[in-house]
Design an enzyme around this catalytic site. Structure first.
Site, PDB file in Angstrom:
ATOM      1  N   TYR A 135      58.586-110.331  39.629  1.00 52.01           N
ATOM      2  CA  TYR A 135      59.026-110.681  38.606  1.00 52.01           C
ATOM      3  C   TYR A 135      58.503-109.430  37.008  1.00 52.01           C
ATOM      4  O   TYR A 135      57.296-109.665  37.446  1.00 52.01           O
ATOM      5  CB  TYR A 135      59.289-111.937  37.523  1.00 52.01           C
ATOM      6  CG  TYR A 135      59.250-112.439  35.889  1.00 52.01           C
ATOM      7  CD1 TYR A 135      60.706-112.323  35.975  1.00 52.01           C
ATOM      8  CD2 TYR A 135      58.940-112.170  35.290  1.00 52.01           C
ATOM      9  CE1 TYR A 135      60.626-112.281  34.750  1.00 52.01           C
ATOM     10  CE2 TYR A 135      59.321-111.993  33.923  1.00 52.01           C
ATOM     11  CZ  TYR A 135      60.215-112.385  33.388  1.00 52.01           C
ATOM     12  OH  TYR A 135      60.365-112.996  32.637  1.00 52.01           O
TER      13      TYR A 135
ATOM     14  N   GLU B 187      63.932-107.710  31.545  1.00 59.62           N
ATOM     15  CA  GLU B 187      64.084-108.441  32.673  1.00 59.62           C
ATOM     16  C   GLU B 187      64.237-107.894  33.790  1.00 59.62           C
ATOM     17  O   GLU B 187      65.548-107.841  34.210  1.00 59.62           O
ATOM     18  CB  GLU B 187      64.117-109.991  32.244  1.00 59.62           C
ATOM     19  CG  GLU B 187      63.692-110.862  32.525  1.00 59.62           C
ATOM     20  CD  GLU B 187      64.442-112.321  32.286  1.00 59.62           C
ATOM     21  OE1 GLU B 187      63.288-113.099  32.310  1.00 59.62           O
ATOM     22  OE2 GLU B 187      65.494-112.246  33.458  1.00 59.62           O
TER      23      GLU B 187
END
Ligand code: GDP
Ligand code: MN
Length: 393
Positions: free
Chosen positions: A101, A189
């Protein structure tokens, strides 16, 4: 402004960050054609502005163009968290060795940009934050200094051991940071950032939120806005220069100034009511704004009562009163309206309402029945009377 995955990936591509290649389709035919072009296997991905599409069945692997067509048929029209899928991204499938992530956000508290990474990629980061917060690593970046390679290295070392991957990871982080700054984003993101079978780093998912206040610097994105991001009423309000946010309650609010609007909502909540919206008619004085505000709110189905809370400064009570009279004439609302007008030109405002046979001064009007009852009197008799719950129905 929230961007769809395919739009976010288009931006990443412009900043030279490797992405999972693909194109967007609105029909099964198009999906099949794209799958042929990129030579299947492909992934067919629902394009909606919510996360967790994979879990909801909005992301499917297809081995052949024919299968891509079938998967697209299933996903198009599907509802994910209340949003109907109108487009799918058909992207070349990548073989995934490892998922991590990466998120870049603006942190108002520290007035810095925060870069977060986690080796727990592919799953909801909120879940990671709840269960294993120690697996999220952060670095606070001073925007005037920018992301330095040593900070990028610190973060990337939390994800990979291999020197080649670390090198590539540092470059990738620098590119993502450039995207964040370059497009004036509030969020960039990538979840998951993937190590592919051949040892490359690839952005398999991408989410970007642009800062609306900086959109004027990026006219190229103006027509990228997804009409589903805002309700029709919210778009209409935006055009009329009103700040409007739809909420789920039944007390419509028309207030001048964001601070008073927030305080009004707090007050309604405090007394057990639920606001139907946030609406700031703004500081400028224009009767048309009050007309538009009432137009939007009276069309909302769940609204049982409307509260005007005006503290006149630059906004003049007579302008609001004129707008109110005009709006009542035009829309003939069948629900009660409560108007509180104080401040600049309050006497004039009340006179206008009175002349239009709308008695005011904290008054409660049962418009449909033409039965007026002074809230002022009610208040004297029973101080609890002004509580929103007593005004229902
Ligand atoms: P989200 O569920 O909305 O976050 O959608 P993502 O694009 O992140 O996809 C969810 C998951 O699907 C990823 O974490 C991957 O595990 C998987 N996935 C997506 N694309 C591919 C692909 O090309 N190949 C493989 N093997 N898995 C994929
Ligand atoms: Mn994802």
């Amino acid at each position: 402004m929230k961007l769809q995955e395919y739009q976010a990936k288009e931006i990443l591509k412009r900043y030279d960050a490797r992405i999972q290649m693909g194109e967007v389709a609105s029909t099964p035919d198009e999906a099949e054609a794209i799958a042929k072009k990129y030579s299947a296997p492909v992934v067919v991905k629902a394009q909606v502005l919510v996360g967790g599409r994979g879990k909801a069945g909005g992301i499917k692997l297809a081995q052949t163009p024919q299968e891509a067509r079938e998967k697209a048929e299933k996903i198009l029209g599907m509802e994910i968290k209340g949003l109907v899928v109108k487009k799918v991204l058909v992207a070349k499938a990548v073989d995934i060795e490892n998922e991590s992530y990466v998120g870049i956000i603006l942190d108002r508290k520290s007035k810095k940009i925060v870069i977060m990474v986690s080796p727990e990629g592919g799953i909801d980061i909120e879940e990671v934050a709840k269960k294993t917060p120690e697996k999220i690593y952060k670095a606070y970046i001073d925007p005037f200094i920018g992301l330095r390679p040593y900070t990028a290295q610190y973060l990337i070392r939390k994800l990979y051991d291999d020197p080649e991957l670390i090198k590539r990871g540092i470059l990738k982080l620098m590119k993502l940071y450039n995207v964040f700054i370059g497009v004036d984003a509030q969020l960039v993101e990538v979840n998951p950032l993937v190590v592919t079978g051949d040892g490359n780093l690839c952005c398999v998912d991408a989410k970007i939120i642009l800062d609306d206040s900086a959109l004027f610097r990026h006219p190229e994105f103006e027509n990228w806005r997804d009409p589903d991001e805002y309700s029709r009423e919210e778009l209409e309000a935006k055009e009329a220069g009103l700040s409007f946010v739809k909420l789920s309650g039944n007390i419509g609010c028309v207030v001048n100034g964001a601070g008073l609007a927030m305080a009004t909502m707090d007050l309604i909540k405090h007394y057990g009511g639920e606001p139907a919206n946030f609406l700031d008619v703004g500081g400028s004085s224009n009767p048309q704004k009050a007309v538009k505000a009432l137009d939007i709110i009276t069309r909302e189905k769940g609204v049982k009562v409307i509260l005007f809370n005006i503290f006149g400064g630059i906004t003049r009570c007579d302008d609001i009163a004129n707008g109110l009279v005009e709006a009542i004439k035009q829309f003939k609302p069948e629900i009660p309206i409560i108007a509180r007008l104080t401040g600049t030109n309050q006497e004039e405002g009340r006179r206008i309402l009175k002349e239009a046979q709308i008695p005011c001064l904290l008054q409660w009007m049962k418009w449909s029945g033409k039965r007026f009852q002074s809230l002022h009197n009610m208040e004297r008799r029973c101080p609890k009377a002004i509580e929103p719950r007593n005004l229902r129905g």
